[in-house]
Design an enzyme around this catalytic site. Sequence first.
Site, mmCIF file in Angstrom:
data_model
loop_
_atom_site.group_PDB
_atom_site.id
_atom_site.type_symbol
_atom_site.label_atom_id
_atom_site.label_comp_id
_atom_site.label_asym_id
_atom_site.label_seq_id
_atom_site.Cartn_x
_atom_site.Cartn_y
_atom_site.Cartn_z
ATOM 1 N N GLU A 122 -6.872 -5.071 6.214
ATOM 2 C CA GLU A 122 -5.999 -5.265 5.176
ATOM 3 C C GLU A 122 -4.532 -5.296 5.540
ATOM 4 O O GLU A 122 -4.312 -5.025 6.565
ATOM 5 C CB GLU A 122 -6.253 -3.946 4.130
ATOM 6 C CG GLU A 122 -7.619 -3.995 3.221
ATOM 7 C CD GLU A 122 -7.940 -3.105 2.264
ATOM 8 O OE1 GLU A 122 -7.764 -3.083 1.296
ATOM 9 O OE2 GLU A 122 -7.897 -1.819 2.671
ATOM 10 N N HIS A 244 0.437 -3.463 -6.207
ATOM 11 C CA HIS A 244 -0.504 -4.479 -5.401
ATOM 12 C C HIS A 244 -0.169 -5.996 -5.742
ATOM 13 O O HIS A 244 -0.017 -6.094 -6.936
ATOM 14 C CB HIS A 244 -1.885 -4.167 -6.154
ATOM 15 C CG HIS A 244 -2.921 -4.576 -4.984
ATOM 16 N ND1 HIS A 244 -3.061 -5.824 -4.793
ATOM 17 C CD2 HIS A 244 -3.755 -3.923 -4.098
ATOM 18 C CE1 HIS A 244 -4.106 -5.784 -3.731
ATOM 19 N NE2 HIS A 244 -4.421 -4.691 -3.282
ATOM 20 N N ARG A 290 2.412 -4.258 1.933
ATOM 21 C CA ARG A 290 2.113 -4.778 0.394
ATOM 22 C C ARG A 290 3.307 -4.591 -0.197
ATOM 23 O O ARG A 290 3.252 -5.516 -1.174
ATOM 24 C CB ARG A 290 1.222 -3.414 -0.196
ATOM 25 C CG ARG A 290 0.207 -3.880 -1.243
ATOM 26 C CD ARG A 290 -0.715 -2.621 -1.417
ATOM 27 N NE ARG A 290 -1.836 -2.990 -0.681
ATOM 28 C CZ ARG A 290 -2.879 -2.046 -0.927
ATOM 29 N NH1 ARG A 290 -2.938 -0.907 -1.617
ATOM 30 N NH2 ARG A 290 -4.143 -2.485 -0.598
ATOM 31 N N HIS A 349 -0.045 0.037 -8.759
ATOM 32 C CA HIS A 349 -1.134 0.310 -8.210
ATOM 33 C C HIS A 349 -1.358 1.872 -7.816
ATOM 34 O O HIS A 349 -2.387 2.512 -7.941
ATOM 35 C CB HIS A 349 -1.751 -0.275 -7.047
ATOM 36 C CG HIS A 349 -2.796 -0.534 -6.425
ATOM 37 N ND1 HIS A 349 -3.976 -1.076 -7.034
ATOM 38 C CD2 HIS A 349 -3.153 -0.234 -5.222
ATOM 39 C CE1 HIS A 349 -5.087 -0.564 -6.191
ATOM 40 N NE2 HIS A 349 -4.450 -0.278 -4.795
ATOM 41 N N ARG A 384 2.416 2.925 1.019
ATOM 42 C CA ARG A 384 0.928 3.162 1.521
ATOM 43 C C ARG A 384 0.445 2.252 2.049
ATOM 44 O O ARG A 384 0.447 1.082 1.871
ATOM 45 C CB ARG A 384 0.090 3.719 0.363
ATOM 46 C CG ARG A 384 -1.114 4.243 0.851
ATOM 47 C CD ARG A 384 -1.930 4.755 -0.344
ATOM 48 N NE ARG A 384 -2.120 3.519 -1.437
ATOM 49 C CZ ARG A 384 -3.238 2.963 -1.445
ATOM 50 N NH1 ARG A 384 -4.362 3.296 -0.771
ATOM 51 N NH2 ARG A 384 -3.250 2.115 -2.438
#
Length: 549
Positions: A122, A244, A290, A349, A384
């Site tokens: 990811e 997100h 992100r 998110h 995060r």
Amino acid sequence: MPMKHSTYSVIIVGSGIAGLYAAIKISETMSVPDGVLLLTKSQISECNSRYAQGGIVGVLPENKTDSISLHVSDTIKAGCGLCDFNVVKFISENSNHAIKDLMKYGVKFDRNEKNQLNFTLEGAHSVRRILHVGGDATGYGIEKELVNKVKNDPVISSNITIYEQTLATDLLVDSKNTCRGVIAYNSVSHEYETVYAPYTILATGGTGQVYKYTTNPSVTTGDGLALAIRAGADIKDMEFIQFHPTALSIENDDSRFLISESVRGEGAKLVNQDGEYFMKDHPQKDLAPRDVVARAIYSQLSRGNRVFLDTTSIDVDLFKKRFPNIYKTCLENGIDITKDFIPVSPAAHYCMGGIKTEINGKTSINNLFAIGEAACTSLHGANRLASNSLLECVVTAYELVNHISKEELHPTKVIDETIMNIIKKYSDDNSESVSDETFVDIDSLLLNLKTTMWEKVGIIRTESSLSRAIKEIETIEKEFNTDSKCNSIREYELRNMIYVAKCIINAALSRKESVGAHFRADSIQVNNDKQDNVRDFVHEQKTTARICN
Ligand code: FAD
Ligand code: SIN
């Protein structure tokens, strides 16, 4: 009818992975003469955890490409240096144990034909290290096994009482800053109960629902955080809300189903309606951190473009096997990934901030603990790293139980005037409830709050957008008396969301520079010490800034 009073050894509020795992560990390892009470405001399995897709980080010795130091470095880079190094290291070092423990409880992580664990990738991870279940149903796969243990394991379940459809409405914190339990409200019978315990654990999850567009389910309204704020606990990092980048975006539909980052990890690309591959110049391309990808998409959308995930590089049969729920949900929404690109846009998110805790969940209030997304251990810093949160839930719950199991369970029913005053608010003879006298349209106030947060406290913020947001929230607050006994879960949620919204806005106002998920378009000052140079890409997106004003 007089209000019911009861006593347990431990109260756990919330039945996501953090709450369930803590309940199991307590029941297995501690002597709990009065038992454990697990309170949850919906059904036991309803929570953010259930919807987790991409997976859970596992830094496992069998993965020769990975190491603790690499994971620590990825986490800190993604978090723009605002993470606590010791916390990151501790959580990383304990991931092997956490994963093996979940397996012991029946969690079946996906494996290849040689029966080796499958690792996916990811954003901002430098190697494949993310374990998944059922392809894109990791949260469901873990939650299901933990619920099964809590409900059906003869030893574990014997110590646990479960109250579903029951909301914690206040913490019983006395004048000496010690938590003695909670007020519980059953939304079916509308009855209140005062529950005492030597230890109270908040595992109430995040805050996604304060935003109009979110990947989070309806239960995620920041209740635990609001309860902690009301009780005077220390709160940290609330300006850092993760958006997100890729939620499914269907016209006239506000719900935002997640299209996992691991779809990009397996090769999907972000393009606009002209086929422009707008992440191509970033060193990490579609798998940049992100916050960077979310801003790049936001910038496209702000210019009137549409953004899509092009999945054509992934073999169709592999896609169906690897992402069965995403494939099915897209199809239900008229998108056939074998022919169509997936329309996406960012959505709220994850909350990096929360109730300030130590690694073992200890808060600034004695005997009150917080774990999971409700807590802020400083693992995540300003942004995060994907799939670190499920791991944090498990490791911190484990540490919490380790900590309290060494302490002596002390008597709890110490009721001083401060606690009596809290209880009085909820007792039956207190007729003062929020909407008895005047009609308050809760749904429209909720929509106003969520719209304000989305438009003025979203991906891009300015002093002026934040100042206007605080005024709008105060107007909502004036219409809704936030300290009375409420008449429904929705009312309590609105009360809590007002606290949370104000907390996010004030934190965002205080941090004048841009860092990670907190982007202040009115500030040219970027916290360079905290920024990895790949983040310079962010500044190319600066045109977006004006849109917010
Ligand atoms: P939750 O799982 O949210 O549980 C909170 C519980 O508290 C719920 O049961 C709720 O009903 C209850 N509750 C709340 N308030 C009250 C109250 N007042 N009284 C009683 N009960 C209350 N993270 C990853 O690491 N990997 C992923 O792949 C991933 N994918 C995600 C996908 C989606 C769509 C979403 C929304 C999140 C994802 N995340 C992922 C984030 C991760 O799922 C959450 O951070 C994590 O599950 C939080 O777990 P938790 O136990 O702290 O809270
Ligand atoms: C995802 O699958 O993209 C979500 C992962 C996460 O939020 O950690």
